[in-house]
Design a protein around this motif. Structure first.
Motif, PDB file in Angstrom:
ATOM      1  N   GLU A 258       0.829  -1.198   0.000  1.00 22.94           N
ATOM      2  CA  GLU A 258       0.000   0.000   0.000  1.00 22.94           C
ATOM      3  C   GLU A 258       0.868   1.254   0.000  1.00 22.94           C
ATOM      4  N   ALA A 259       1.967   1.215   0.770  1.00 20.20           N
ATOM      5  CA  ALA A 259       2.883   2.354   0.770  1.00 20.20           C
ATOM      6  C   ALA A 259       3.547   2.520  -0.597  1.00 20.20           C
ATOM      7  N   VAL A 260       3.824   1.396  -1.257  1.00 21.44           N
ATOM      8  CA  VAL A 260       4.428   1.443  -2.592  1.00 21.44           C
ATOM      9  C   VAL A 260       3.513   2.163  -3.576  1.00 21.44           C
ATOM     10  N   TYR A 261       2.262   1.768  -3.613  1.00 26.98           N
ATOM     11  CA  TYR A 261       1.348   2.365  -4.587  1.00 26.98           C
ATOM     12  C   TYR A 261       1.010   3.806  -4.235  1.00 26.98           C
ATOM     13  N   ALA A 262       1.010   4.129  -2.943  1.00 26.16           N
ATOM     14  CA  ALA A 262       0.820   5.525  -2.550  1.00 26.16           C
ATOM     15  C   ALA A 262       1.998   6.372  -3.019  1.00 26.16           C
ATOM     16  N   ALA A 263       3.209   5.824  -2.900  1.00 20.80           N
ATOM     17  CA  ALA A 263       4.394   6.549  -3.367  1.00 20.80           C
ATOM     18  C   ALA A 263       4.363   6.714  -4.882  1.00 20.80           C
ATOM     19  N   MET A 264       3.911   5.690  -5.600  1.00 18.71           N
ATOM     20  CA  MET A 264       3.833   5.791  -7.052  1.00 18.71           C
ATOM     21  C   MET A 264       2.799   6.825  -7.489  1.00 18.71           C
ATOM     22  N   ARG A 265       1.659   6.856  -6.819  1.00 17.35           N
ATOM     23  CA  ARG A 265       0.617   7.820  -7.193  1.00 17.35           C
ATOM     24  C   ARG A 265       1.059   9.262  -6.945  1.00 17.35           C
ATOM     25  N   SER A 266       1.816   9.478  -5.865  1.00 16.40           N
ATOM     26  CA  SER A 266       2.254  10.840  -5.534  1.00 16.40           C
ATOM     27  C   SER A 266       3.596  11.199  -6.158  1.00 16.40           C
ATOM     28  N   ARG A 267       4.202  10.250  -6.907  1.00 14.48           N
ATOM     29  CA  ARG A 267       5.529  10.466  -7.505  1.00 14.48           C
ATOM     30  C   ARG A 267       6.547  10.880  -6.436  1.00 14.48           C
ATOM     31  N   ASP A 268       6.521  10.201  -5.315  1.00 14.96           N
ATOM     32  CA  ASP A 268       7.336  10.584  -4.167  1.00 14.96           C
ATOM     33  C   ASP A 268       8.789  10.137  -4.368  1.00 14.96           C
ATOM     34  N   PRO A 269       9.735  11.079  -4.502  1.00 20.27           N
ATOM     35  CA  PRO A 269      11.125  10.687  -4.749  1.00 20.27           C
ATOM     36  C   PRO A 269      11.832  10.117  -3.533  1.00 20.27           C
ATOM     37  N   ARG A 270      11.208  10.200  -2.354  1.00 18.75           N
ATOM     38  CA  ARG A 270      11.876   9.676  -1.164  1.00 18.75           C
ATOM     39  C   ARG A 270      12.137   8.173  -1.253  1.00 18.75           C
ATOM     40  N   PHE A 271      11.327   7.469  -2.055  1.00  9.73           N
ATOM     41  CA  PHE A 271      11.463   6.023  -2.135  1.00  9.73           C
ATOM     42  C   PHE A 271      12.392   5.572  -3.258  1.00  9.73           C
ATOM     43  N   ASP A 272      12.912   6.521  -4.036  1.00  7.36           N
ATOM     44  CA  ASP A 272      13.848   6.159  -5.109  1.00  7.36           C
ATOM     45  C   ASP A 272      15.089   5.507  -4.512  1.00  7.36           C
ATOM     46  N   GLY A 273      15.442   4.347  -5.037  1.00 10.86           N
ATOM     47  CA  GLY A 273      16.593   3.618  -4.529  1.00 10.86           C
ATOM     48  C   GLY A 273      16.256   2.599  -3.466  1.00 10.86           C
ATOM     49  N   TRP A 274      15.093   2.762  -2.795  1.00 11.10           N
ATOM     50  CA  TRP A 274      14.667   1.779  -1.811  1.00 11.10           C
ATOM     51  C   TRP A 274      14.112   0.536  -2.502  1.00 11.10           C
ATOM     52  N   PHE A 275      13.368   0.740  -3.588  1.00  6.99           N
ATOM     53  CA  PHE A 275      12.843  -0.373  -4.371  1.00  6.99           C
ATOM     54  C   PHE A 275      12.601   0.111  -5.796  1.00  6.99           C
ATOM     55  N   TYR A 276      12.329  -0.836  -6.691  1.00  5.52           N
ATOM     56  CA  TYR A 276      12.163  -0.539  -8.111  1.00  5.52           C
ATOM     57  C   TYR A 276      10.863  -1.166  -8.596  1.00  5.52           C
ATOM     58  N   VAL A 277      10.191  -0.485  -9.515  1.00 10.97           N
ATOM     59  CA  VAL A 277       8.884  -0.890 -10.005  1.00 10.97           C
ATOM     60  C   VAL A 277       9.023  -1.372 -11.445  1.00 10.97           C
ATOM     61  N   ALA A 278       8.654  -2.605 -11.704  1.00  9.90           N
ATOM     62  CA  ALA A 278       8.701  -3.164 -13.052  1.00  9.90           C
ATOM     63  C   ALA A 278       7.280  -3.375 -13.560  1.00  9.90           C
ATOM     64  N   VAL A 279       7.089  -3.131 -14.853  1.00  4.74           N
ATOM     65  CA  VAL A 279       5.776  -3.269 -15.485  1.00  4.74           C
ATOM     66  C   VAL A 279       5.845  -4.436 -16.457  1.00  4.74           C
ATOM     67  N   THR A 280       5.043  -5.453 -16.205  1.00  3.72           N
ATOM     68  CA  THR A 280       5.128  -6.687 -16.993  1.00  3.72           C
ATOM     69  C   THR A 280       4.711  -6.486 -18.443  1.00  3.72           C
ATOM     70  N   THR A 281       3.816  -5.550 -18.727  1.00  5.25           N
ATOM     71  CA  THR A 281       3.326  -5.358 -20.094  1.00  5.25           C
ATOM     72  C   THR A 281       4.314  -4.613 -20.987  1.00  5.25           C
ATOM     73  N   THR A 282       5.226  -3.864 -20.390  1.00  3.23           N
ATOM     74  CA  THR A 282       6.204  -3.102 -21.185  1.00  3.23           C
ATOM     75  C   THR A 282       7.612  -3.661 -21.079  1.00  3.23           C
ATOM     76  N   GLY A 283       7.890  -4.465 -20.049  1.00  2.00           N
ATOM     77  CA  GLY A 283       9.243  -4.987 -19.853  1.00  2.00           C
ATOM     78  C   GLY A 283      10.204  -3.937 -19.355  1.00  2.00           C
ATOM     79  N   ILE A 284       9.700  -2.888 -18.710  1.00  2.00           N
ATOM     80  CA  ILE A 284      10.524  -1.770 -18.243  1.00  2.00           C
ATOM     81  C   ILE A 284      10.438  -1.679 -16.733  1.00  2.00           C
ATOM     82  N   TYR A 285      11.546  -1.299 -16.088  1.00  2.00           N
ATOM     83  CA  TYR A 285      11.503  -1.015 -14.657  1.00  2.00           C
ATOM     84  C   TYR A 285      11.855   0.455 -14.423  1.00  2.00           C
TER      85      TYR A 285
END
Length: 498
Positions: A5-32
């Motif tokens: 839930e914290a991950v998706y909240a960070a993604m929705r708000s584009r929160d840079p504080r989480f950059d480097g803590w984890f990485y988000v990969a999208v299965t439909t595009t093959g991009i992280y």
């Protein structure tokens, strides 16, 4: 991994504080991507989370071209921990696998390659070879963007064993060829100075970069360091040669401008890692300031100096020697003593940069110097009595003068030479502290300072005279500032500083 839930909240708000803590990969595009990537928000069912960029690459994902996730600030977790995985991550970041292979890493840590691979894969999603490969790709990208080196030279400078391995890695990680990567990011008309690499060192805001550079400048030793017009320079002893880095604040940007002068471009990875450690760039400063800012004693200090970092050091052995030579003497005299040591026993740079003309003496030179019967320049200046009853003996014990330095320095360099005390990125902080305290005349304050600055330990509290005075006035309890004792110490030291 962090809570979803914290991950998706960070993604929705584009929160840079989480950059480097984890990485988000999208299965439909093959991009992280980074969590703060400005791309369209993916559907939740198409998202996979990885603890490292290397883990995403091992699973077949390539780096996003918009947010450049492989260049995100590193995880602060590896500074706060001293276990096997954290020590391995620090050594890999320093380029040890490129120099000595996985076998060298395992031998340095005292475990088998199989056991090390199993631990790293379980915790960070990739083995040591994959982690080093991801780092080589990022180094190659920097060289392609910031230098005019031929592409074949870039491959070997970044640590790849062959041109084919280099090309395959760039295609897999960035979905392009090295030549096209250079053309897309570095126009032909961009000026370039041979041997000089311009780089950006990202960090998590807030950060008071000018204050940190001024602090480093106040302690600068002539010959190996210089601070002028807001730029801090210093020399480095690196695995393949020497280097000089120049660090400068960039207003309204979340990175530090870094200019690196190298004798051998294979040292780029190690030089960048030392700069990041020097400036404490991987800290999660918002979390630290929020924790300390809620304290009734430190709250006003944090509000007055937000983003105050712990100044690090690129060479733990140098820091230990400097700490011993600076004890119980005025700062100016300590710098003059160190400048004389550098001028006499330091290695002259082939190409000086500004007033940086030497490197700090290496271990063989320090051994020769420490064994001289008169290596100490003279007796220490008398120390005036301290108010509040906190004299010099409270922090370090008795006899912290010239006679004690004559005992401590030879013991320190001999212990470093014989491996009794190991001061590098892979050392266990508990063993470092115990080894330093076994040396004659080297007390808890000196050992704590080495752990705080050279190893990035975030929870080191140093109750020296200035801190004791502040504690006496505020009647604060330091135990409630854990696990950020190092940052609390910096705020107490900063009281009354310019």
């Amino acid at each position: 991994m962090v809570d979803e839930e914290a991950v998706y909240a960070a993604m929705r708000s584009r929160d840079p504080r989480f950059d480097g803590w984890f990485y988000v990969a999208v299965t439909t595009t093959g991009i992280y991507c980074r969590p703060s990537c400005p791309a369209v928000m993916p559907s939740r069912r198409n998202v996979r989370l990885f603890p490292t960029a290397a883990a995403a690459q091992v699973n077949g994902y390539r780096a996003c071209k918009r947010c450049r996730p492989d260049a995100a600030p590193g995880s602060p977790e590896w500074n706060a921990r001293g276990d096997l995985v954290a020590r391995a991550m620090r050594l890999i970041a320093d380029g040890l696998v490129d120099r000595e292979g996985v076998a060298g890493l395992a031998a340095r840590l005292g475990y088998s390659e199989r056991h090390l691979h199993r631990l790293l894969t379980a915790e960070v999603g990739a083995g040591p070879q994959a982690l080093a490969r991801a780092q080589r790709a990022q180094t190659a990208r920097t060289l392609l963007e910031c230098t005019g080196l031929p592409v074949s030279d870039v491959a070997f400078a970044a640590g790849f064993a062959s041109i084919r391995q280099f090309n395959d890695t760039i295609r897999q990680v960035y979905a392009t060829t090295p030549t096209r990567l250079r053309q897309a990011t570095r126009p032909d008309h961009l000026p370039h100075t041979p041997g000089v690499i311009a780089s950006r060192l990202p960090y998590r805001p807030p950060m008071d970069v000018p204050a940190l550079l001024r602090r480093l400048g106040r302690d600068a030793v002539p010959g190996i360091e210089e601070y002028t017009e807001g730029t801090y320079r210093r020399s480095l002893l690196l695995p393949h040669g020497t280097g000089v880095v120049a660090l400068r604040h960039v207003p309204s940007a979340a990175y530090v401008a870094c200019e690196i002068h190298l004798e051998d471009v294979r040292d780029l990875t190690a030089a960048v890692r030392r700069c990041r450690r020097l400036l404490d760039l991987d800290a999660d400063q918002r979390a630290i300031d929020a924790f300390l800012g809620a304290d009734p004693v430190l709250g006003p200090l944090v509000a007055a100096r937000p983003g105050l970092r712990v100044p690090g050091h690129p060479d733990p052995a140098e820091l230990a020697v400097r700490t011993v030579l600076s004890r119980r003497v005025p700062a100016e005299r300590a710098r003059a003593r160190l400048a004389g040591l550098v001028a006499t026993h330091g290695r002259p740079l082939t190409t000086p940069v500004g007033q940086v003309t030497h490197t700090f003496p290496d271990l063989p030179a320090l051994i020769c110097w420490a064994r001289r019967p008169a290596h100490d320049p003279g007796p220490a200046a008398p120390v005036p009595p301290a108010p509040y009853g906190f004299g010099p003996r409270c922090a370090e014990g008795r006899g912290a003068g010239a006679a004690e330095r004559r005992r401590t320095l030879p013991a320190l360099v001999e212990a470093l030479a014989e491996g009794e005390v190991v001061l590098d990125a892979g050392a266990d902080p508990r063993e470092v502290r115990a080894g330093l305290l076994r040396l004659p005349g080297l007390g808890p304050r000196a050992a704590s300072l080495v752990l705080m600055r050279a190893f990035g330990d975030p929870d080191v509290f140093i109750p020296d005279l200035a801190v004791r005075r502040a504690l006496h006035r505020t009647r604060a309890r330091p135990s409630r500032w854990s696990p950020w004792g190092s940052y609390a110490t910096q705020h107490l030291w900063a009281v009354g500083s310019p």
